[in-house]
Design an enzyme around this catalytic site. Sequence first.
Site, PDB file in Angstrom:
ATOM      1  N   ALA A  15     -17.802 -10.616   8.047  1.00  0.00           N
ATOM      2  CA  ALA A  15     -17.772  -9.252   8.522  1.00  0.00           C
ATOM      3  C   ALA A  15     -18.517  -8.321   7.946  1.00  0.00           C
ATOM      4  CB  ALA A  15     -16.237  -8.748   8.666  1.00  0.00           C
ATOM      5  N   ASP A  44     -28.551  -8.620   6.184  1.00  0.00           N
ATOM      6  CA  ASP A  44     -29.255  -8.285   7.165  1.00  0.00           C
ATOM      7  C   ASP A  44     -30.569  -7.756   6.866  1.00  0.00           C
ATOM      8  OD1 ASP A  44     -29.443  -7.400  10.302  1.00  0.00           O
ATOM      9  OD2 ASP A  44     -29.821  -5.502   9.177  1.00  0.00           O
ATOM     10  N   TYR A  49     -39.063  -4.495   8.318  1.00  0.00           N
ATOM     11  CA  TYR A  49     -38.460  -3.841   6.931  1.00  0.00           C
ATOM     12  C   TYR A  49     -39.522  -4.413   5.907  1.00  0.00           C
ATOM     13  CZ  TYR A  49     -33.914  -2.937   9.267  1.00  0.00           C
ATOM     14  OH  TYR A  49     -32.762  -2.711  10.014  1.00  0.00           O
ATOM     15  N   LYS A  74     -34.250  -9.701  12.429  1.00  0.00           N
ATOM     16  CA  LYS A  74     -34.755  -9.188  13.656  1.00  0.00           C
ATOM     17  C   LYS A  74     -36.328  -9.265  13.836  1.00  0.00           C
ATOM     18  CE  LYS A  74     -31.687  -5.583  12.253  1.00  0.00           C
ATOM     19  NZ  LYS A  74     -31.925  -5.357  10.854  1.00  0.00           N
ATOM     20  N   HIS A 107     -35.042  -6.459  17.841  1.00  0.00           N
ATOM     21  CA  HIS A 107     -34.722  -5.154  17.257  1.00  0.00           C
ATOM     22  C   HIS A 107     -34.439  -3.943  18.092  1.00  0.00           C
ATOM     23  CE1 HIS A 107     -35.805  -3.653  12.843  1.00  0.00           C
ATOM     24  NE2 HIS A 107     -34.704  -2.601  13.778  1.00  0.00           N
TER      25      HIS A 107
HETATM   26  N1  LIG Z   1     -31.310  -2.303  14.113  1.00  0.00           N
HETATM   27  C1  LIG Z   1     -31.650  -0.926  13.726  1.00  0.00           C
HETATM   28  O1  LIG Z   1     -32.382  -0.438  14.335  1.00  0.00           O
HETATM   29  C2  LIG Z   1     -31.157  -0.585  12.151  1.00  0.00           C
HETATM   30  C3  LIG Z   1     -31.449   0.859  11.957  1.00  0.00           C
HETATM   31  C4  LIG Z   1     -30.926   1.416  10.622  1.00  0.00           C
HETATM   32  C5  LIG Z   1     -30.464   0.337   9.920  1.00  0.00           C
HETATM   33  N2  LIG Z   1     -30.368  -0.931  10.136  1.00  0.00           N
HETATM   34  C6  LIG Z   1     -29.419  -1.924   9.416  1.00  0.00           C
HETATM   35  O2  LIG Z   1     -28.322  -1.101   8.948  1.00  0.00           O
HETATM   36  C7  LIG Z   1     -28.211  -1.147   7.485  1.00  0.00           C
HETATM   37  C8  LIG Z   1     -27.246   0.178   6.736  1.00  0.00           C
HETATM   38  O3  LIG Z   1     -27.878   0.971   7.433  1.00  0.00           O
HETATM   39  P1  LIG Z   1     -28.543   2.384   6.747  1.00  0.00           P
HETATM   40  O4  LIG Z   1     -29.253   1.786   5.554  1.00  0.00           O
HETATM   41  O5  LIG Z   1     -29.239   3.210   7.675  1.00  0.00           O
HETATM   42  O6  LIG Z   1     -27.230   3.397   6.304  1.00  0.00           O
HETATM   43  P2  LIG Z   1     -25.904   3.413   5.466  1.00  0.00           P
HETATM   44  O7  LIG Z   1     -25.855   1.836   4.957  1.00  0.00           O
HETATM   45  O8  LIG Z   1     -24.973   3.872   6.263  1.00  0.00           O
HETATM   46  O9  LIG Z   1     -26.290   4.266   4.357  1.00  0.00           O
HETATM   47  C9  LIG Z   1     -27.480   3.734   3.478  1.00  0.00           C
HETATM   48  C10 LIG Z   1     -27.805   5.066   2.664  1.00  0.00           C
HETATM   49  O10 LIG Z   1     -26.231   5.492   1.688  1.00  0.00           O
HETATM   50  C11 LIG Z   1     -26.499   5.209   0.384  1.00  0.00           C
HETATM   51  N3  LIG Z   1     -25.486   4.780   0.085  1.00  0.00           N
HETATM   52  C12 LIG Z   1     -24.947   3.582  -0.016  1.00  0.00           C
HETATM   53  N4  LIG Z   1     -23.797   3.260  -0.635  1.00  0.00           N
HETATM   54  C13 LIG Z   1     -23.262   4.552  -0.877  1.00  0.00           C
HETATM   55  C14 LIG Z   1     -21.894   4.922  -1.442  1.00  0.00           C
HETATM   56  N5  LIG Z   1     -21.031   4.013  -1.685  1.00  0.00           N
HETATM   57  N6  LIG Z   1     -21.734   6.190  -1.516  1.00  0.00           N
HETATM   58  C15 LIG Z   1     -22.989   7.214  -1.375  1.00  0.00           C
HETATM   59  N7  LIG Z   1     -24.014   6.840  -0.949  1.00  0.00           N
HETATM   60  C16 LIG Z   1     -24.047   5.274  -0.497  1.00  0.00           C
HETATM   61  C17 LIG Z   1     -27.567   4.428   0.156  1.00  0.00           C
HETATM   62  O11 LIG Z   1     -28.365   5.184  -0.953  1.00  0.00           O
HETATM   63  P3  LIG Z   1     -28.676   4.136  -2.237  1.00  0.00           P
HETATM   64  O12 LIG Z   1     -29.461   2.846  -1.817  1.00  0.00           O
HETATM   65  O13 LIG Z   1     -29.325   4.923  -3.198  1.00  0.00           O
HETATM   66  O14 LIG Z   1     -27.303   3.653  -2.767  1.00  0.00           O
HETATM   67  C18 LIG Z   1     -28.583   4.847   1.336  1.00  0.00           C
HETATM   68  O15 LIG Z   1     -29.325   6.135   1.309  1.00  0.00           O
HETATM   69  C19 LIG Z   1     -29.872  -1.147   6.924  1.00  0.00           C
HETATM   70  O16 LIG Z   1     -30.035  -1.542   5.736  1.00  0.00           O
HETATM   71  C20 LIG Z   1     -30.355  -2.151   7.927  1.00  0.00           C
HETATM   72  O17 LIG Z   1     -29.984  -3.389   7.584  1.00  0.00           O
HETATM   73  C21 LIG Z   1     -30.647  -1.385  11.403  1.00  0.00           C
END
Ligand SMILES: NC(=O)c1ccc[n+]([C@@H]2O[C@H](COP(=O)([O-])OP(=O)(O)OC[C@H]3O[C@@H](n4cnc5c(N)ncnc54)[C@H](OP(=O)(O)O)[C@@H]3O)[C@@H](O)[C@H]2O)c1
Length: 294
Positions: A15, A44, A49, A74, A107
Amino acid sequence: MTPELVLNNGLRMPALGFGVFQSPPEETAAAVETALKVGYRHVDTAAAYGNERQVGEGIRRAGLSPAEVFLETKVWVSDFGYDQTLHAFEKATRKLGVDRLDLLILHQPAPDRFERTVAAYRALERLLADGRVGAIGVSNFMRTHLDELLARTEVVPAVNQIELHPYFSQPDVQKADAEHGILTQAWSPIGGITFYPGWGEQRRSVLQDPVIGAIAAGHGRSPAQVMLRWQLQHGRSAIPKSTNPDRIAENFAVFDFELTDGEMARIDALDTGVRNGPDPDTPRDVFDRVIPED
Ligand SMILES: NC(=O)c1ccc[n+]([C@@H]2O[C@H](COP(=O)([O-])OP(=O)(O)OC[C@H]3O[C@@H](n4cnc5c(N)ncnc54)[C@H](OP(=O)(O)O)[C@@H]3O)[C@@H](O)[C@H]2O)c1
């Protein structure tokens, strides 16, 4: 062992996965290695990317075989089309250093070129029939995109990966997914989209939200852990990203506490209905960015 979800074709998927969007290639192998050593068994990534190769390297560095990790990637929009998407599978597996994938998703819906989106999905169906992928799915599909795809293809997507955090929980899309037996997977599960230049940086970060902060304090947990619990207790998959070893571990330490129904409802009530990421209906120049062969 990580709790698993059962996809609509019976495949089991951890999950909680590990996201690598905006993980610089030079940091990605180390981040993936750390994540796998902490216990994540689901990564993922995406062709777009630019770090599939480093994901594969991270798995090897962790001393695991690809078969021990649920690998999700993706197909980017520039590779949509039947033959192009079959070729995109070859590119992705070559970069990852594997011969099959657990989950391959489109994607974007790219409604400006939906014929090619449908052809791409038919290629995913072919890969599924041939046993090259364990499951197929989509990302950023709204109800209308799902309806159109389902009317024209055979296999119901196993997963729809969408922007989903307490400030934007897309109840309509979740409902559409549920009606079709599609698992909703949350991207930006802790609201990380607010940190991305040009996307959500004008908005409040949900990590600073006072309701989440109060619930976190009550459990002696962090806001990120509370949000991931909220995702998991709703039965969703979540794929938080971090390149920081402490935060990678923090985001995985969410299996030993539980939110009450009241706490879940208070977080549900934070939805603003305002997306932070790009609107899936709006074409973008980046759709045409070519994914390199190597
Ligand atoms: N399908 C799509 O269109 C799409 C779009 C966006 C994302 N995604 C996927 O979803 C994943 C996650 O989304 P996301 O990267 O946008 O956002 P997220 O996982 O919600 O947040 C990541 C951000 O939060 C910080 N962070 C991580 N853990 C933390 C914590 N415990 N406390 C405070 N800050 C924290 C990270 O910085 P640090 O690295 O410095 O910790 C990074 O800046 C992506 O990596 C990707 O695999 C898919």
